[in-house]
Scaffold this motif. Structure first.
Motif, PDB file in Angstrom:
ATOM      1  N   LYS A 240      26.891 -50.553  -4.696  1.00  0.00           N
ATOM      2  CA  LYS A 240      25.738 -50.596  -5.605  1.00  0.00           C
ATOM      3  C   LYS A 240      26.142 -51.114  -6.978  1.00  0.00           C
ATOM      4  CE  LYS A 240      22.943 -47.114  -3.295  1.00  0.00           C
ATOM      5  NZ  LYS A 240      22.411 -45.741  -3.326  1.00  0.00           N
ATOM      6  N   GLY A 241      27.338 -50.751  -7.423  1.00  0.00           N
ATOM      7  CA  GLY A 241      27.837 -51.267  -8.699  1.00  0.00           C
ATOM      8  C   GLY A 241      27.979 -52.769  -8.672  1.00  0.00           C
ATOM      9  N   ILE A 242      28.476 -53.299  -7.575  1.00  0.00           N
ATOM     10  CA  ILE A 242      28.604 -54.751  -7.435  1.00  0.00           C
ATOM     11  C   ILE A 242      27.235 -55.417  -7.461  1.00  0.00           C
ATOM     12  CG2 ILE A 242      29.208 -56.588  -5.793  1.00  0.00           C
ATOM     13  CD1 ILE A 242      31.603 -54.840  -4.976  1.00  0.00           C
ATOM     14  N   CYS A 243      26.308 -54.873  -6.701  1.00  0.00           N
ATOM     15  CA  CYS A 243      24.963 -55.450  -6.639  1.00  0.00           C
ATOM     16  C   CYS A 243      24.279 -55.384  -7.998  1.00  0.00           C
ATOM     17  CB  CYS A 243      24.116 -54.745  -5.582  1.00  0.00           C
ATOM     18  SG  CYS A 243      24.673 -55.052  -3.895  1.00  0.00           S
ATOM     19  N   GLN A 244      24.444 -54.285  -8.678  1.00  0.00           N
ATOM     20  CA  GLN A 244      23.810 -54.131  -9.997  1.00  0.00           C
ATOM     21  C   GLN A 244      24.437 -55.084 -11.012  1.00  0.00           C
ATOM     22  OE1 GLN A 244      22.631 -50.372 -11.094  1.00  0.00           O
ATOM     23  NE2 GLN A 244      21.788 -51.090 -13.019  1.00  0.00           N
ATOM     24  N   ALA A 245      25.753 -55.188 -11.008  1.00  0.00           N
ATOM     25  CA  ALA A 245      26.438 -56.085 -11.932  1.00  0.00           C
ATOM     26  C   ALA A 245      25.992 -57.529 -11.682  1.00  0.00           C
ATOM     27  CB  ALA A 245      27.947 -55.956 -11.801  1.00  0.00           C
ATOM     28  N   SER A 246      25.809 -57.899 -10.435  1.00  0.00           N
ATOM     29  CA  SER A 246      25.378 -59.249 -10.086  1.00  0.00           C
ATOM     30  C   SER A 246      23.958 -59.504 -10.565  1.00  0.00           C
ATOM     31  CB  SER A 246      25.455 -59.464  -8.581  1.00  0.00           C
ATOM     32  OG  SER A 246      26.787 -59.391  -8.149  1.00  0.00           O
ATOM     33  N   ALA A 247      23.103 -58.491 -10.458  1.00  0.00           N
ATOM     34  CA  ALA A 247      21.719 -58.646 -10.882  1.00  0.00           C
ATOM     35  C   ALA A 247      21.592 -58.787 -12.391  1.00  0.00           C
ATOM     36  CB  ALA A 247      20.889 -57.442 -10.407  1.00  0.00           C
ATOM     37  N   ASN A 248      22.565 -58.240 -13.129  1.00  0.00           N
ATOM     38  CA  ASN A 248      22.515 -58.269 -14.589  1.00  0.00           C
ATOM     39  C   ASN A 248      23.075 -59.560 -15.180  1.00  0.00           C
ATOM     40  OD1 ASN A 248      21.320 -55.764 -14.709  1.00  0.00           O
ATOM     41  ND2 ASN A 248      23.260 -54.675 -14.884  1.00  0.00           N
ATOM     42  N   LEU A 249      23.595 -60.442 -14.346  1.00  0.00           N
ATOM     43  CA  LEU A 249      24.165 -61.696 -14.859  1.00  0.00           C
ATOM     44  C   LEU A 249      23.099 -62.720 -15.107  1.00  0.00           C
ATOM     45  CD1 LEU A 249      27.401 -62.025 -12.712  1.00  0.00           C
ATOM     46  CD2 LEU A 249      27.189 -61.294 -15.071  1.00  0.00           C
TER      47      LEU A 249
ATOM     48  N   GLU B 250      40.894 -61.352  -5.355  1.00  0.00           N
ATOM     49  CA  GLU B 250      41.826 -60.464  -4.657  1.00  0.00           C
ATOM     50  C   GLU B 250      41.720 -59.020  -5.122  1.00  0.00           C
ATOM     51  OE1 GLU B 250      45.840 -61.946  -4.560  1.00  0.00           O
ATOM     52  OE2 GLU B 250      45.144 -63.955  -4.013  1.00  0.00           O
ATOM     53  N   GLU B 251      41.498 -58.805  -6.404  1.00  0.00           N
ATOM     54  CA  GLU B 251      41.376 -57.436  -6.923  1.00  0.00           C
ATOM     55  C   GLU B 251      40.128 -56.759  -6.365  1.00  0.00           C
ATOM     56  OE1 GLU B 251      42.208 -53.923  -8.605  1.00  0.00           O
ATOM     57  OE2 GLU B 251      43.570 -55.629  -8.466  1.00  0.00           O
ATOM     58  N   LEU B 252      39.043 -57.495  -6.289  1.00  0.00           N
ATOM     59  CA  LEU B 252      37.809 -56.959  -5.723  1.00  0.00           C
ATOM     60  C   LEU B 252      38.002 -56.596  -4.255  1.00  0.00           C
ATOM     61  CD1 LEU B 252      34.725 -56.403  -6.035  1.00  0.00           C
ATOM     62  CD2 LEU B 252      34.394 -58.744  -5.215  1.00  0.00           C
ATOM     63  N   VAL B 253      38.631 -57.461  -3.508  1.00  0.00           N
ATOM     64  CA  VAL B 253      38.880 -57.197  -2.083  1.00  0.00           C
ATOM     65  C   VAL B 253      39.797 -55.991  -1.930  1.00  0.00           C
ATOM     66  CG1 VAL B 253      39.920 -58.132   0.027  1.00  0.00           C
ATOM     67  CG2 VAL B 253      38.428 -59.577  -1.377  1.00  0.00           C
ATOM     68  N   LYS B 254      40.807 -55.885  -2.773  1.00  0.00           N
ATOM     69  CA  LYS B 254      41.707 -54.723  -2.727  1.00  0.00           C
ATOM     70  C   LYS B 254      40.935 -53.437  -2.992  1.00  0.00           C
ATOM     71  CE  LYS B 254      45.585 -52.478  -4.995  1.00  0.00           C
ATOM     72  NZ  LYS B 254      44.913 -51.207  -4.882  1.00  0.00           N
ATOM     73  N   ARG B 255      40.073 -53.457  -3.997  1.00  0.00           N
ATOM     74  CA  ARG B 255      39.262 -52.271  -4.298  1.00  0.00           C
ATOM     75  C   ARG B 255      38.354 -51.928  -3.119  1.00  0.00           C
ATOM     76  NH1 ARG B 255      36.366 -54.050  -9.160  1.00  0.00           N
ATOM     77  NH2 ARG B 255      34.992 -52.322  -8.703  1.00  0.00           N
TER      78      ARG B 255
ATOM     79  N   GLU C 222      29.328 -46.530  -1.132  1.00  0.00           N
ATOM     80  CA  GLU C 222      27.994 -46.876  -1.626  1.00  0.00           C
ATOM     81  C   GLU C 222      27.986 -47.081  -3.139  1.00  0.00           C
ATOM     82  OE1 GLU C 222      24.391 -45.053   0.910  1.00  0.00           O
ATOM     83  OE2 GLU C 222      25.761 -43.562   0.083  1.00  0.00           O
ATOM     84  N   VAL C 223      28.625 -46.195  -3.858  1.00  0.00           N
ATOM     85  CA  VAL C 223      28.669 -46.322  -5.321  1.00  0.00           C
ATOM     86  C   VAL C 223      29.340 -47.642  -5.703  1.00  0.00           C
ATOM     87  CG1 VAL C 223      29.691 -45.345  -7.422  1.00  0.00           C
ATOM     88  CG2 VAL C 223      28.549 -43.849  -5.775  1.00  0.00           C
ATOM     89  N   PHE C 224      30.433 -47.953  -5.026  1.00  0.00           N
ATOM     90  CA  PHE C 224      31.134 -49.207  -5.269  1.00  0.00           C
ATOM     91  C   PHE C 224      30.225 -50.410  -4.986  1.00  0.00           C
ATOM     92  CE2 PHE C 224      33.762 -52.597  -3.265  1.00  0.00           C
ATOM     93  CZ  PHE C 224      34.462 -53.016  -4.392  1.00  0.00           C
TER      94      PHE C 224
END
Length: 97
Positions: free
Chosen positions: A88-97, A47-52, A84-86
């Motif tokens: 890309k941050g999600i995509c990058q964080a996912s790639a680093n897991l 929910e927090e991610l969707v809100k953001r 876009e910054v938001f």
């Protein structure tokens, strides 16, 4: 944050839609609809991610409601950059897991 392959593909689809609008390959109304459609298709439970996400999408929707397809790249530029910054941050964080 962990996402399924489908969800990660949807985040990337959102980025591609922004790129397509900037290149003139997508009308503004379609951009805003695609962004929201991709969010719904992902069935994201955080929910927090969707809100953001909505915090970044709402200014784009306000432009859509007030200017529609008359919205220019210049009108939406700052809001698109924020989204876009938001994303890309999600995509990058996912790639680093």
């Amino acid at each position: 944050m962990r996402f399924s392959e489908h969800q990660l593909r949807l985040w990337k689809t959102m980025l591609k839609s922004i790129e397509d609008f900037r290149k003139g390959n997508l009308q503004y109304l379609d951009l805003v609809d695609r962004l929201e459609g991709a969010l719904y298709a992902g069935e994201f439970k955080d929910e927090e991610l969707v809100k953001r996400w909505y915090d970044y999408w709402t200014p784009l929707e306000i432009l859509n409601a007030t200017k529609g397809n008359c919205t220019t790249i210049e009108d939406a530029s700052g809001y698109l950059l924020d989204m876009e910054v938001f994303l890309k941050g999600i995509c990058q964080a996912s790639a680093n897991l």
